[in-house]
Design a protein around this motif. Structure first.
Motif, PDB file in Angstrom:
ATOM      1  N   VAL A 167      49.237  33.444   3.551  1.00  0.00           N
ATOM      2  CA  VAL A 167      48.814  32.295   2.755  1.00  0.00           C
ATOM      3  C   VAL A 167      48.664  32.777   1.320  1.00  0.00           C
ATOM      4  O   VAL A 167      48.164  33.869   1.076  1.00  0.00           O
ATOM      5  CB  VAL A 167      47.486  31.727   3.270  1.00  0.00           C
ATOM      6  CG1 VAL A 167      46.970  30.632   2.346  1.00  0.00           C
ATOM      7  CG2 VAL A 167      47.659  31.202   4.679  1.00  0.00           C
ATOM      8  N   ILE A 225      46.804  33.762   8.070  1.00  0.00           N
ATOM      9  CA  ILE A 225      46.419  33.119   9.316  1.00  0.00           C
ATOM     10  C   ILE A 225      46.924  33.997  10.453  1.00  0.00           C
ATOM     11  O   ILE A 225      48.087  34.406  10.456  1.00  0.00           O
ATOM     12  CB  ILE A 225      47.092  31.733   9.458  1.00  0.00           C
ATOM     13  CG1 ILE A 225      46.929  30.891   8.194  1.00  0.00           C
ATOM     14  CG2 ILE A 225      46.577  31.014  10.689  1.00  0.00           C
ATOM     15  CD1 ILE A 225      45.532  30.499   7.918  1.00  0.00           C
ATOM     16  N   ASN A 251      37.518  33.090   9.864  1.00  0.00           N
ATOM     17  CA  ASN A 251      37.054  31.832  10.431  1.00  0.00           C
ATOM     18  C   ASN A 251      37.853  31.624  11.708  1.00  0.00           C
ATOM     19  O   ASN A 251      39.083  31.698  11.700  1.00  0.00           O
ATOM     20  CB  ASN A 251      37.339  30.715   9.402  1.00  0.00           C
ATOM     21  CG  ASN A 251      36.845  29.375   9.879  1.00  0.00           C
ATOM     22  OD1 ASN A 251      37.200  28.940  10.967  1.00  0.00           O
ATOM     23  ND2 ASN A 251      36.033  28.730   9.059  1.00  0.00           N
ATOM     24  N   ILE A 254      40.283  34.396   4.592  1.00  0.00           N
ATOM     25  CA  ILE A 254      40.262  33.850   3.238  1.00  0.00           C
ATOM     26  C   ILE A 254      39.944  34.982   2.280  1.00  0.00           C
ATOM     27  O   ILE A 254      38.866  35.557   2.315  1.00  0.00           O
ATOM     28  CB  ILE A 254      39.180  32.750   3.125  1.00  0.00           C
ATOM     29  CG1 ILE A 254      39.250  31.797   4.312  1.00  0.00           C
ATOM     30  CG2 ILE A 254      39.311  32.011   1.810  1.00  0.00           C
ATOM     31  CD1 ILE A 254      40.479  30.958   4.408  1.00  0.00           C
TER      32      ILE A 254
END
Lengths: 348, 348, 348, 348
Positions: free
Chosen positions: D65, D2, D29, D42
């Motif tokens: 992440v 992120i 995103n 992602i």
């Protein structure tokens, strides 16, 4: 105190060091080697602690001998101290029975407090924890219900018969908190808040003293000494994790502090796996580890709905998780030669 | 706040997390990946800080976004804060001129205080430090002269015109200390003593806030926020060394905290090389390093006879050593684009 | 070594302790107090370091006296060691002129290396750094170009005349790396990699020894002692930040290590503000702080386009930022009584 | 990953960040808030780990992440890994039976090794530990018997049938050590010695990987990943204490690492209470704590005469103390749902 001199220190400098110590009424003994001399000082370690020996010409290093705490030291007491809480028939911390202290981080209202107290009592907790005055890192965070929280604690104590542990942060509040609670908790951030320590030292209520985030064992025992030296003999020590580089848990649970403290002091030692872990799923293994290492009990946070908690919800146990903890801890208590409080029926 | 979910989290769980955040009046934005989802929460970081997100089913980790402090943040002020001390014509901390604060660890008596004040003033110090109430690790150590010390400080202030910096430890003493001193020092052990922070926040006297031994930069700024949010805008931050595994110096001087703080806050930042070093011989290089890193000044301990000091004598500079420090620091101040206070004649 | 006995230790136990020490050919001296005895051992500290004194009945604590390192100690050398790099006319580390070492974290290709070398040389760097073998936390991260990187370094050295500093990680590579580089860097993770230290100790190439993330000053000097005791006298020490609870910078820059090392050893000491800071914007203030504290130079990471770097791009200086650093450092160097290398024209 | 942007970041800057990520084949995103934007990436966390995002204009902070390790992660394996040692019928680490590994710190000679092996085997240890190559802080300390030590270990293994655990420090020695031992120990100082990790990763002998003194859990698992990714699936992790400010024990035993590791990896986890404690009297409580926290076994140092030991004698258990440990641990093993190896007669 042992004083070691630098290479090249003159006999006159050595004599001045010895004279300085002797002026405090303390005898010295000199051993001279090829490059250094060693001055042994036999006497009151407290007096010597204040002496700025490294500021004297010729001093290279010093080794404190003996402990700077007296009343807290193992040698002071004939046997391990047992702290009786909440009057006759109340629980004892430091005896054969493990102390189980449970409850919410903060008192948030009457219903959640009562439900939590009933539940943890039914599963074997004999003391209720709950914060009315909360030390929060941010001034914008929930600071506790204050006096209202104290009233709620006292009310649930009256209903359930469970003695209450709650934190006091302000020396001006000590008397007031002592009127409503059975154990005065000194939080980790206040372990070296000396006006507060002196004030609880004047109280006649047991004190739960948590280790500071970066406090050594010696500093923890000297903090206890502040309380003891004011006349309050009932100090319970608590390992709750220290601050290190490691971040997989909220704090690093220094389980080794338990046997170290047991070899240094007669005071009871409990553990706080909730603050050490920081997340609920590691609370039980840390509680087990603390008991296995010799702790006299543990204090844990329990909340009816952790995800709704106003503070520290991440580390609160659900009612079910507290049951699992108590189920699991029984065998470890037994392995450690301890007993657990009997579970009581919720309406008893 | 960014919330990252665990693999296998259900849409219902994700919705519950979003609902929980929305209940605080905060909007969320969802990004779904192959194994995890990311929930962005845009809004008041203060409200979200209290939310026990890790206690909610499906939450794997969180990333706070934005700063939890507001009044202390760089963005809050149009320009760097300059703290004026001691009334019109007094020194300013945070301006072009470096703040030089010097004096004994403890006020031990009138003569030593006066002599020290005269000396450091003559060599360029514009503020006098000296402790009347001393936080001591041991209850048996010298605890300061208390009120008598305050009187002595006020007297020397009157004689020399030097504003006085002294520590306050007890919230009950704040008004009294503020009557005798020009800057209220909050010591490292009390950085998170919230009743005390609130009390000095109510005062109209500048505050010197020392970083705790294991405090992060964020925690230091939140401690400042306690003071600022009570209405006292005059907070001076102080890096004084942190506690680490390293023991060659008394504390580890985190010189990197200086530029970090400068990029985070408008408040002035000074350094305390005496407590960082713990021994006199390393004080000067650490002072130089602090100035080179961008500090707005320094506070150092000076004593007429360190070997006779009642507290912290090991780290006290002699008069000669203070002169050497001031001689040496001039070029570093200039290199840092700062000026030094002019030296004044001892009898001025 | 000073040995302090526990209360209640018998004369027989004390005698056994003395006999044990005497068996190593070391004399002892006994001082008996009211509750404890002190045994001073005068002699080779190296022999005593291995003695498991705490395993002997009656021993409470010990105080090592003297330094466990010899060749690295200040007392060993008549004057500060100056390490000459790259043959006659090459730069000297530890002299009046500060050592400025700059270049990319990793050698990524011929063009970026050449451009970086040209730029930093033109702005005053006299040594080129660049990694061919990279120690990476993850096995999936870029591990360096290996032999190809070494070839590129040697080629740029030939073109620019700049001596090259590069890391060696594997004892099997020492000879090969020494053929291509002028300084063998031992990284922080390998500070206690003894086979590697022994191997570079056998080489005739200067060694840049970085302090480990959790290494004490004593351990750093003992690591240097491994190299020195194998016959290689040219060891440069480097403070590059230690690991603590503080996370505002990548590591905590222990600037106090600089004056401590200067008072303990004759070896040159440089600083690495890039790894300490972890982000480019704090590199310059930390470099200034290091020089102010007495360092003999600094090593920094520079990259033509940090955002494209294959490793450690977050902390790499752009060409412009390196210029700013060199502009800023000049006054601090002068304040510290040091000179900077002259800038040379890029085509010189 | 992120990515959070700074206030004031332009749409063009945001686009450049997204393009940079997209160039690695990773989708992004975007969520835009009032002052900041959040970019969710992602995809393969390994690729992103190398990206110098903080060097890109507009990036304020990043949140990794997912886990950077794969083969070591819990998700990778269908069940907990059981490491079989020493061939068919040999002990298994990671199964229901606790692994008990005991023996001297260093192999000092045939007699002491044989006596120790006989004793610990008779009391329930199924693996023999003993160092032939010793990593010592000082070059002047006993460095182990080397090849002779390996021969002695192999001889005692042949006599007793006990598989042998011994440390390997040099990548050149891996094959040779593997010929004489059943488990290759990587010491704490070498946890990030990548050439060594690669070499034992090529071996077909189980590896005991000790956590570094300042290694995070993530770094420990990435070190394991180096071994696993080279094809050796048999890695046993070991918590042995970390370095912190606390000095009452030699290291701080991070017992919380045990449940954290158990929730992160399928690899077996044992504890080393000897190195954590540093003195013999705290070894047993730390062993108990480790087992209570969920460890798969422990490794302890035992010596016929600790006061005569050539290394680490302070922390070595006497034969009697080892018996006490094994007597005490039985109930804790049972409480943890584990079994202990059966004691065998000394001559079996």
């Amino acid at each position: 105190m042992i004083i070691v001199t630098r290479p090249g220190t003159t006999p006159e400098q050595i004599q001045r060091i010895r004279d300085r110590v002797a002026a405090l009424g303390i005898q010295t003994n000199l051993s001279v080697g090829t490059t250094r001399a060693v001055i042994g000082c036999i006497g009151d370690v407290g007096k010597l602690a204040d002496l700025p020996l490294l500021a004297m010409a010729g001093v290279e290093s010093t080794l404190p001998v003996g402990r700077p705490y007296k009343l807290a030291s193992l040698a002071f007491a004939a046997k391990a101290t047992e702290v009786s809480v909440g009057g006759p028939g109340g629980p004892v911390v430091g005896g054969a029975e493990l102390a189980v202290i449970a409850g919410p981080c903060s008192v948030e209202g009457p219903d959640m407090l009562r439900r939590t107290a009933d539940h943890v009592r039914g599963r074997g907790a004999r003391l209720l924890r709950g914060g009315a005055f909360k030390p929060r890192t941010s001034p914008y965070a929930f600071q506790g219900l204050g006096d209202e929280g104290l009233e709620l604690l006292a009310a649930v104590r009256a209903e359930t018969g469970m003695p209450v542990v709650t934190e006091v942060m302000d020396p001006r509040d000590v008397g007031h908190v002592a009127d409503h609670a059975d154990v005065l908790q000194i939080g980790a951030r206040n372990m070296q808040n000396y006006p507060l320590l002196r004030e609880v030292g004047e109280a006649r209520t047991p004190v739960l003293l948590k280790r500071g985030l970066s406090a050594t064992i010696k500093e923890l025992l000297l903090a206890a000494e502040y309380v003891l030296s004011r006349g309050n003999p009932d100090v319970i020590l608590c390992e709750r994790g220290i601050r290190t580089f490691a971040t997989a848990t909220r704090n690093t649970f220094d389980v080794g502090a338990v046997p170290v403290l047991k070899s240094e002091t007669h005071l009871p030692v409990i553990v706080d796996p909730s603050h050490a872990a920081g997340v609920a799923r590691y609370v039980a293994p840390l509680a087990f580890a603390g008991i296995a290492a010799g702790a006299d009990g543990f204090i844990v946070e329990v909340h009816p709905e952790p995800a709704e908690a106003l503070s520290d919800g991440n580390q609160a146990l659900t009612f079910d998780a507290f049951e699992d903890l108590m189920d699991g801890v029984a065998a470890f208590a037994s392995a450690a030669g301890r007993t657990l409080p009997p579970a009581v029926s919720a309406k008893a």
